[in-house]
Scaffold this motif. Structure first.
Motif, PDB file in Angstrom:
ATOM      1  N   PRO A  71       0.828  -1.209   0.000  1.00 43.73           N
ATOM      2  CA  PRO A  71       0.000   0.000   0.000  1.00 43.73           C
ATOM      3  C   PRO A  71       0.864   1.261   0.000  1.00 43.73           C
ATOM      4  O   PRO A  71       1.982   1.269   0.484  1.00 43.73           O
ATOM      5  CB  PRO A  71      -0.808  -0.116   1.293  1.00 43.73           C
ATOM      6  N   GLY A  72       0.329   2.318  -0.556  1.00 49.56           N
ATOM      7  CA  GLY A  72       1.031   3.601  -0.605  1.00 49.56           C
ATOM      8  C   GLY A  72       0.201   4.654   0.075  1.00 49.56           C
ATOM      9  O   GLY A  72      -0.868   4.355   0.585  1.00 49.56           O
ATOM     10  N   PRO A  73       0.657   5.860   0.114  1.00 48.22           N
ATOM     11  CA  PRO A  73       1.926   6.350  -0.418  1.00 48.22           C
ATOM     12  C   PRO A  73       3.085   5.935   0.489  1.00 48.22           C
ATOM     13  O   PRO A  73       2.871   5.478   1.608  1.00 48.22           O
ATOM     14  CB  PRO A  73       1.730   7.868  -0.404  1.00 48.22           C
ATOM     15  N   PRO A  74       4.310   6.140   0.021  1.00 43.63           N
ATOM     16  CA  PRO A  74       5.457   5.760   0.855  1.00 43.63           C
ATOM     17  C   PRO A  74       5.616   6.695   2.054  1.00 43.63           C
ATOM     18  O   PRO A  74       5.321   7.882   1.969  1.00 43.63           O
ATOM     19  CB  PRO A  74       6.650   5.894  -0.096  1.00 43.63           C
ATOM     20  N   ASP A  75       6.063   6.139   3.162  1.00 45.12           N
ATOM     21  CA  ASP A  75       6.385   6.939   4.338  1.00 45.12           C
ATOM     22  C   ASP A  75       7.786   7.494   4.122  1.00 45.12           C
ATOM     23  O   ASP A  75       8.686   6.794   3.669  1.00 45.12           O
ATOM     24  CB  ASP A  75       6.347   6.073   5.601  1.00 45.12           C
ATOM     25  N   ARG A  76       7.996   8.754   4.459  1.00 45.11           N
ATOM     26  CA  ARG A  76       9.283   9.401   4.196  1.00 45.11           C
ATOM     27  C   ARG A  76      10.054   9.758   5.461  1.00 45.11           C
ATOM     28  O   ARG A  76      11.130  10.321   5.368  1.00 45.11           O
ATOM     29  CB  ARG A  76       9.063  10.641   3.337  1.00 45.11           C
ATOM     30  N   GLY A 119      12.096  -0.013   0.062  1.00 46.57           N
ATOM     31  CA  GLY A 119      12.621   1.313   0.356  1.00 46.57           C
ATOM     32  C   GLY A 119      13.436   1.830  -0.815  1.00 46.57           C
ATOM     33  O   GLY A 119      14.042   1.054  -1.550  1.00 46.57           O
ATOM     34  N   PHE A 120      13.446   3.151  -0.985  1.00 40.32           N
ATOM     35  CA  PHE A 120      14.185   3.725  -2.107  1.00 40.32           C
ATOM     36  C   PHE A 120      14.738   5.101  -1.730  1.00 40.32           C
ATOM     37  O   PHE A 120      14.208   5.799  -0.870  1.00 40.32           O
ATOM     38  CB  PHE A 120      13.291   3.864  -3.345  1.00 40.32           C
ATOM     39  N   ILE A 121      15.817   5.459  -2.378  1.00 36.68           N
ATOM     40  CA  ILE A 121      16.377   6.811  -2.362  1.00 36.68           C
ATOM     41  C   ILE A 121      16.705   7.114  -3.820  1.00 36.68           C
ATOM     42  O   ILE A 121      17.427   6.350  -4.461  1.00 36.68           O
ATOM     43  CB  ILE A 121      17.654   6.910  -1.505  1.00 36.68           C
ATOM     44  N   ASN A 122      16.148   8.210  -4.356  1.00 32.38           N
ATOM     45  CA  ASN A 122      16.418   8.512  -5.761  1.00 32.38           C
ATOM     46  C   ASN A 122      17.566   9.516  -5.893  1.00 32.38           C
ATOM     47  O   ASN A 122      18.113   9.988  -4.900  1.00 32.38           O
ATOM     48  CB  ASN A 122      15.152   8.976  -6.496  1.00 32.38           C
ATOM     49  N   HIS A 123      17.929   9.842  -7.124  1.00 34.71           N
ATOM     50  CA  HIS A 123      19.085  10.712  -7.373  1.00 34.71           C
ATOM     51  C   HIS A 123      18.929  12.112  -6.795  1.00 34.71           C
ATOM     52  O   HIS A 123      19.912  12.802  -6.565  1.00 34.71           O
ATOM     53  CB  HIS A 123      19.376  10.793  -8.875  1.00 34.71           C
ATOM     54  N   THR A 124      17.704  12.554  -6.560  1.00 32.45           N
ATOM     55  CA  THR A 124      17.502  13.884  -5.987  1.00 32.45           C
ATOM     56  C   THR A 124      17.663  13.878  -4.466  1.00 32.45           C
ATOM     57  O   THR A 124      17.636  14.921  -3.834  1.00 32.45           O
ATOM     58  CB  THR A 124      16.097  14.431  -6.319  1.00 32.45           C
ATOM     59  N   GLY A 125      17.809  12.695  -3.873  1.00 29.99           N
ATOM     60  CA  GLY A 125      17.932  12.583  -2.425  1.00 29.99           C
ATOM     61  C   GLY A 125      16.615  12.297  -1.739  1.00 29.99           C
ATOM     62  O   GLY A 125      16.560  12.063  -0.544  1.00 29.99           O
ATOM     63  N   SER A 126      15.535  12.300  -2.501  1.00 26.80           N
ATOM     64  CA  SER A 126      14.225  11.974  -1.947  1.00 26.80           C
ATOM     65  C   SER A 126      14.114  10.461  -1.790  1.00 26.80           C
ATOM     66  O   SER A 126      14.635   9.705  -2.599  1.00 26.80           O
ATOM     67  CB  SER A 126      13.139  12.491  -2.888  1.00 26.80           C
ATOM     68  N   GLY A 127      13.439  10.034  -0.751  1.00 28.77           N
ATOM     69  CA  GLY A 127      13.301   8.607  -0.524  1.00 28.77           C
ATOM     70  C   GLY A 127      11.988   8.274   0.140  1.00 28.77           C
ATOM     71  O   GLY A 127      11.201   9.160   0.496  1.00 28.77           O
ATOM     72  N   GLY A 128      11.748   7.006   0.309  1.00 30.44           N
ATOM     73  CA  GLY A 128      10.523   6.586   0.963  1.00 30.44           C
ATOM     74  C   GLY A 128      10.540   5.104   1.255  1.00 30.44           C
ATOM     75  O   GLY A 128      11.437   4.372   0.827  1.00 30.44           O
ATOM     76  N   LEU A 129       9.528   4.684   1.990  1.00 34.08           N
ATOM     77  CA  LEU A 129       9.428   3.294   2.416  1.00 34.08           C
ATOM     78  C   LEU A 129       7.980   2.835   2.301  1.00 34.08           C
ATOM     79  O   LEU A 129       7.080   3.424   2.896  1.00 34.08           O
ATOM     80  CB  LEU A 129       9.906   3.172   3.870  1.00 34.08           C
ATOM     81  N   TYR A 130       7.766   1.809   1.511  1.00 35.74           N
ATOM     82  CA  TYR A 130       6.474   1.144   1.416  1.00 35.74           C
ATOM     83  C   TYR A 130       6.541  -0.082   2.323  1.00 35.74           C
ATOM     84  O   TYR A 130       7.542  -0.805   2.302  1.00 35.74           O
ATOM     85  CB  TYR A 130       6.198   0.662  -0.009  1.00 35.74           C
ATOM     86  N   THR A 131       5.505  -0.324   3.107  1.00 30.47           N
ATOM     87  CA  THR A 131       5.493  -1.490   3.987  1.00 30.47           C
ATOM     88  C   THR A 131       4.163  -2.215   3.873  1.00 30.47           C
ATOM     89  O   THR A 131       3.131  -1.619   3.554  1.00 30.47           O
ATOM     90  CB  THR A 131       5.714  -1.096   5.457  1.00 30.47           C
ATOM     91  N   SER A 132       4.185  -3.500   4.174  1.00 28.19           N
ATOM     92  CA  SER A 132       2.947  -4.284   4.174  1.00 28.19           C
ATOM     93  C   SER A 132       2.096  -3.852   5.362  1.00 28.19           C
ATOM     94  O   SER A 132       2.569  -3.204   6.294  1.00 28.19           O
ATOM     95  CB  SER A 132       3.253  -5.780   4.239  1.00 28.19           C
ATOM     96  N   ARG A 133       0.830  -4.223   5.335  1.00 32.55           N
ATOM     97  CA  ARG A 133      -0.103  -3.805   6.391  1.00 32.55           C
ATOM     98  C   ARG A 133       0.273  -4.383   7.749  1.00 32.55           C
ATOM     99  O   ARG A 133      -0.128  -3.849   8.777  1.00 32.55           O
ATOM    100  CB  ARG A 133      -1.517  -4.190   6.008  1.00 32.55           C
ATOM    101  N   GLY A 134       1.063  -5.435   7.784  1.00 35.24           N
ATOM    102  CA  GLY A 134       1.481  -6.043   9.049  1.00 35.24           C
ATOM    103  C   GLY A 134       2.629  -5.312   9.730  1.00 35.24           C
ATOM    104  O   GLY A 134       3.020  -5.672  10.837  1.00 35.24           O
ATOM    105  N   CYS A 135       3.161  -4.280   9.114  1.00 36.38           N
ATOM    106  CA  CYS A 135       4.279  -3.525   9.685  1.00 36.38           C
ATOM    107  C   CYS A 135       3.750  -2.404  10.576  1.00 36.38           C
ATOM    108  O   CYS A 135       2.701  -1.831  10.294  1.00 36.38           O
ATOM    109  CB  CYS A 135       5.153  -2.947   8.574  1.00 36.38           C
TER     110      CYS A 135
END
Length: 139
Positions: A71-76, A119-135
């Motif tokens: 599920p989204g959006p990613p937590d930052r 989890g991701f970090i892109n070239h602009t330095g922005s990142g985020g974390l998608y997790t399952s509902r059990g997290c």
């Protein structure tokens, strides 16, 4: 799992940590890093991808570097605790090039192949974390 650069106060001096992504095993009192990506050298830790070879092994099972199925959006801003039974499948990728640094890490349950986190970090330095509902978000 955690993402994004963090600032903490130590001895009344702001210290900036490099961007990182990691997967740990254990509990709140004791955990072991299974896989970790550090974007820049920090103190005595070299930049790069670290994998605990005592607890992890190579596998031919494909793990997509994608948030599909989560599920989204990613937590930052936060770290999360995810309960997963059995072994985990982890894929980590980091790139240092002329545009800078980018990384992603995907975690799936080995028995079910269902996604646990991405989890991701892109070239602009922005990142985020998608997790399952059990997290659960750590405070």
């Amino acid at each position: 799992m955690s993402s994004a650069a963090k600032k903490v106060v130590r001895s009344r001096v702001f210290e900036t940590f490099p961007a990182s992504l990691g997967v740990s095993s254990g509990n709140a009192n004791h955990s072991t890093a299974l896989a970790y990506i550090l974007s820049a050298t920090y103190q005595n830790q070299q930049k790069g991808v670290l994998v605990d070879l005592n607890r992890c092994r190579h596998t031919s099972t494909f793990v997509p570097l994608s948030h599909v199925g989560l599920p989204g959006p990613p937590d930052r801003l936060h770290t999360f605790t995810c309960i997963a039974r059995g072994q985990l499948l982890i894929r980590a990728r980091a790139v240092w090039d002329r545009r800078g640094f980018a990384a992603s890490i995907a975690v799936r349950s080995s028995p079910t192949r269902k996604p646990v986190a991405f989890g991701f970090i892109n070239h602009t330095g922005s990142g985020g974390l998608y997790t399952s509902r059990g997290c659960v978000r750590n405070s």
